[in-house]
Design a protein around this motif. Structure first.
Motif, mmCIF file in Angstrom:
data_model
loop_
_atom_site.group_PDB
_atom_site.id
_atom_site.type_symbol
_atom_site.label_atom_id
_atom_site.label_comp_id
_atom_site.label_asym_id
_atom_site.label_seq_id
_atom_site.Cartn_x
_atom_site.Cartn_y
_atom_site.Cartn_z
ATOM 1 N N TYR A 142 0.831 -1.205 0.000
ATOM 2 C CA TYR A 142 0.000 0.000 0.000
ATOM 3 C C TYR A 142 0.863 1.251 0.000
ATOM 4 N N VAL A 143 0.318 2.309 -0.574
ATOM 5 C CA VAL A 143 1.003 3.608 -0.585
ATOM 6 C C VAL A 143 -0.018 4.696 -0.272
ATOM 7 N N THR A 144 0.484 5.855 0.096
ATOM 8 C CA THR A 144 -0.383 7.005 0.315
ATOM 9 C C THR A 144 -0.992 7.454 -1.006
ATOM 10 N N LYS A 145 -2.242 7.876 -0.963
ATOM 11 C CA LYS A 145 -2.908 8.332 -2.183
ATOM 12 C C LYS A 145 -2.101 9.406 -2.891
ATOM 13 N N ASN A 146 -2.129 9.335 -4.229
ATOM 14 C CA ASN A 146 -1.481 10.320 -5.101
ATOM 15 C C ASN A 146 0.040 10.295 -5.008
ATOM 16 N N LEU A 147 0.603 9.271 -4.330
ATOM 17 C CA LEU A 147 2.052 9.162 -4.266
ATOM 18 C C LEU A 147 2.521 8.279 -5.408
ATOM 19 N N LYS A 148 3.318 8.816 -6.274
ATOM 20 C CA LYS A 148 3.779 8.058 -7.433
ATOM 21 C C LYS A 148 5.214 8.441 -7.724
ATOM 22 N N GLN A 149 6.055 7.421 -7.860
ATOM 23 C CA GLN A 149 7.457 7.681 -8.158
ATOM 24 C C GLN A 149 7.637 7.811 -9.661
ATOM 25 N N VAL A 150 8.298 8.863 -10.095
ATOM 26 C CA VAL A 150 8.481 9.117 -11.516
ATOM 27 C C VAL A 150 9.957 9.003 -11.859
ATOM 28 N N TYR A 151 10.261 8.249 -12.897
ATOM 29 C CA TYR A 151 11.640 8.090 -13.348
ATOM 30 C C TYR A 151 11.837 8.884 -14.632
ATOM 31 N N ASN A 164 4.106 -15.686 8.744
ATOM 32 C CA ASN A 164 4.118 -14.466 9.563
ATOM 33 C C ASN A 164 3.874 -13.224 8.723
ATOM 34 N N TYR A 165 4.458 -13.206 7.518
ATOM 35 C CA TYR A 165 4.296 -12.031 6.657
ATOM 36 C C TYR A 165 2.832 -11.914 6.202
ATOM 37 N N PHE A 166 2.249 -13.028 5.756
ATOM 38 C CA PHE A 166 0.858 -12.985 5.304
ATOM 39 C C PHE A 166 -0.069 -12.523 6.426
ATOM 40 N N LYS A 167 0.152 -13.023 7.646
ATOM 41 C CA LYS A 167 -0.717 -12.649 8.758
ATOM 42 C C LYS A 167 -0.507 -11.195 9.186
ATOM 43 N N SER A 168 0.727 -10.726 9.093
ATOM 44 C CA SER A 168 0.992 -9.319 9.362
ATOM 45 C C SER A 168 0.259 -8.439 8.353
ATOM 46 N N PHE A 169 0.261 -8.870 7.077
ATOM 47 C CA PHE A 169 -0.460 -8.117 6.050
ATOM 48 C C PHE A 169 -1.963 -8.087 6.338
ATOM 49 N N ILE A 170 -2.526 -9.226 6.723
ATOM 50 C CA ILE A 170 -3.957 -9.272 7.044
ATOM 51 C C ILE A 170 -4.291 -8.286 8.157
ATOM 52 N N ASP A 171 -3.467 -8.248 9.194
ATOM 53 C CA ASP A 171 -3.686 -7.308 10.297
ATOM 54 C C ASP A 171 -3.592 -5.866 9.815
ATOM 55 N N PHE A 172 -2.553 -5.590 9.015
ATOM 56 C CA PHE A 172 -2.335 -4.229 8.518
ATOM 57 C C PHE A 172 -3.493 -3.786 7.627
ATOM 58 N N ALA A 173 -3.910 -4.659 6.709
ATOM 59 C CA ALA A 173 -4.968 -4.294 5.769
ATOM 60 C C ALA A 173 -6.288 -4.048 6.477
ATOM 61 N N ASN A 174 -6.532 -4.741 7.569
ATOM 62 C CA ASN A 174 -7.784 -4.566 8.306
ATOM 63 C C ASN A 174 -7.773 -3.355 9.227
ATOM 64 N N HIS A 175 -6.596 -2.943 9.703
ATOM 65 C CA HIS A 175 -6.546 -1.907 10.744
ATOM 66 C C HIS A 175 -5.942 -0.578 10.279
ATOM 67 N N LYS A 176 -5.068 -0.602 9.269
ATOM 68 C CA LYS A 176 -4.308 0.606 8.947
ATOM 69 C C LYS A 176 -4.690 1.268 7.620
ATOM 70 N N VAL A 177 -5.231 0.511 6.691
ATOM 71 C CA VAL A 177 -5.456 1.053 5.344
ATOM 72 C C VAL A 177 -6.449 2.200 5.363
ATOM 73 N N ASN A 178 -7.613 1.985 5.967
ATOM 74 C CA ASN A 178 -8.605 3.067 6.028
ATOM 75 C C ASN A 178 -8.156 4.176 6.966
ATOM 76 N N GLU A 179 -7.533 3.779 8.069
ATOM 77 C CA GLU A 179 -7.089 4.756 9.066
ATOM 78 C C GLU A 179 -6.085 5.743 8.474
ATOM 79 N N GLU A 180 -5.193 5.249 7.587
ATOM 80 C CA GLU A 180 -4.147 6.103 7.015
ATOM 81 C C GLU A 180 -4.434 6.502 5.574
ATOM 82 N N ASP A 181 -5.641 6.150 5.066
ATOM 83 C CA ASP A 181 -6.067 6.545 3.724
ATOM 84 C C ASP A 181 -5.065 6.061 2.667
#
Length: 437
Positions: free
Chosen positions: A200-209, A334-351
């Motif tokens: 996930y990334v912050t909205k409108n954040l895009k790396q340009v080369y 562990n990585y998959f479960k960490s992602f599940i936790d993050f996606a459920n708790h942080k994505v909407n909270e941090e937009d």
């Protein structure tokens, strides 16, 4: 190649049991939400004899009765959460023809002509589209498109196999495991890995080369055929002892290591620039407890390997392979479960929004690569009753740096690699893609 479009219509499922209420819906899982929000297309070619279109249509309708998600529509529930509405509205079924023999149509090389063999991928409400194209020699091409939010490659290939079974009058087996509610976050959640800036990334954040003379219209797709002998020699070259580890790398790790070095040499990148490879990792066997292989939906995260271009090109091939291997190993339970936790708790909270690097709006991955391996999917098992396909391949997808690995239709264990690069880079790549120096 002129394709004559005939009938185009919606076809609906044939349910063996009671069909779901039209108001019934399935919420998208955290893995569905983080993947590509777009259709992807594949091309099948069959030599005669081939079954009539009515056989293919009835088989497809029967398979849709077992996989009703494909016949539904994407939408949102009352809380604004993304869902699949099981309304049975159907999929697009197109019949077309070409006034020449298959061998004269030159569809075996990746080019924009492939786009005429399946419906458009843009502005599509149907979740699956099928186009059956008949040739004067009796050959048949099946162009198939599917929306990635509904299912990953593993699930989509299983549906295609089911279509073939139903077309042959066989019982569909195995049946899909369709529960998308099994990915529950832990209580309390544990954010053991960094997911912001990865999935996930912050909205409108895009790396340009900054690119010079790199017009999207100059992207060409080249198919490289790696024979069994080449792959054997490549693995032998890749797997000698590197560092303190006597490690034997897989065919996938060996071939991607080779391509990573060859492509960046062909690109002529600055030696101090960082280049990254993104690889999909299936979570079915990595989660504990394991998720059935028949799980229908998306269950993929990504591994990232990175290196300075100079380090990549001056070190021996096992160096690149070890970076790839270490990146994939890290995507564990562990990585998959960490992602599940993050996606459920942080994505909407941090937009946050999904960091899907290769959607339809992104045509250049330079200086990075993305590798989609279809080596273990049963795409070649799509048999309508007259035998498997003569050819299977991705449609024309000119995203610079997005690579597809596909088992060769020769069937001897060789591999075809579809490599989109800028024309000036491709000239050099063709000269070195078989070199093991």
């Amino acid at each position: 190649m002129k394709v004559n479009i005939g009938r185009s219509r919606l076809i609906k499922p044939i349910y063996q049991d009671n069909h779901p209420p039209k108001s019934h819906c399935i919420p998208l899982s955290v893995f569905d939400r983080v993947t590509y929000n777009q259709h992807l297309a594949v091309i099948y070619a069959y030599r005669p004899p081939t079954p009539p279109n009515i056989t293919l249509e009835l088989g497809l309708r029967t398979a849709l009765g077992v996989y009703p998600e494909w016949a539904g529509r994407l939408g949102k529930d009352s809380n604004g959460n993304p869902i699949i509405l099981l309304n049975g509205e159907g999929i697009r079924f197109v019949e077309s023809s070409v006034d020449c023999a298959l061998d004269k149509a030159i569809i075996f090389k990746p080019s924009s002509s492939l786009l005429r063999l399946h419906p458009s991928l843009e502005d599509v409400v149907e979740l699956v589209q099928v186009q059956i194209t008949r040739f004067t020699c009796g050959s048949m091409v099946v162009g198939f498109t599917a929306h990635h939010l509904v299912a990953d490659g593993n699930s989509t290939s299983s549906f295609l196999v089911a279509w073939g079974q139903a077309s042959r009058g066989l019982e569909i087996s195995p049946l899909p495991f369709r529960d998308r509610t099994i990915f529950n976050p832990r209580n309390p959640p544990k954010f053991e890995f960094e997911h912001k800036g990865v999935e996930y990334v912050t909205k409108n954040l895009k790396q340009v080369y900054p690119l010079i003379n790199c017009n999207v219209d100059n992207i060409m797709v080249h198919k490289v055929h790696y024979s069994v002998d080449f792959l054997s020699n490549l693995k032998a070259k890749t797997s000698p002892t590197y560092g303190n580890n006597n490690k034997t790398f897989s065919t996938f790790e060996s071939i991607v290591a080779h391509l990573w070095r060859a492509i960046n040499r062909a690109r002529g990148l600055n030696g101090y620039e960082t280049t990254r490879v993104r690889m999909s990792v299936d979570g079915r066997a990595r989660l504990n407890p394991k998720v059935p292989n028949e799980y229908f939906g998306n269950l993929v995260l990504w591994a990232f390997a990175s290196a300075k271009v100079n380090d990549l090109l001056t070190n021996p091939l096992p160096y690149a392979a070890s970076l790839l291997h270490e990146a994939v190993v890290k995507i564990n339970d562990n990585y998959f479960k960490s992602f599940i936790d993050f996606a459920n708790h942080k994505v909407n909270e941090e937009d946050l929004v999904p960091n899907t690097t290769a959607d339809t709006q992104e045509s250049i991955l330079w200086p990075n690569l993305e590798v989609d391996s279809w080596l273990r999917f049963p795409f070649y098992d799509l048999d309508f009753g007259k035998g498997g396909p003569h050819i299977f391949m991705p449609s024309f997808f000119p995203t610079e740096g997005m690579i597809f690995l596909v088992p060769s239709f020769i069937g001897d264990g060789s591999i075809d690699v579809f490599v989109p690069l800028f024309q000036q880079s491709l000239t050099i790549f063709k000269q070195i893609c078989y070199s093991l120096d």
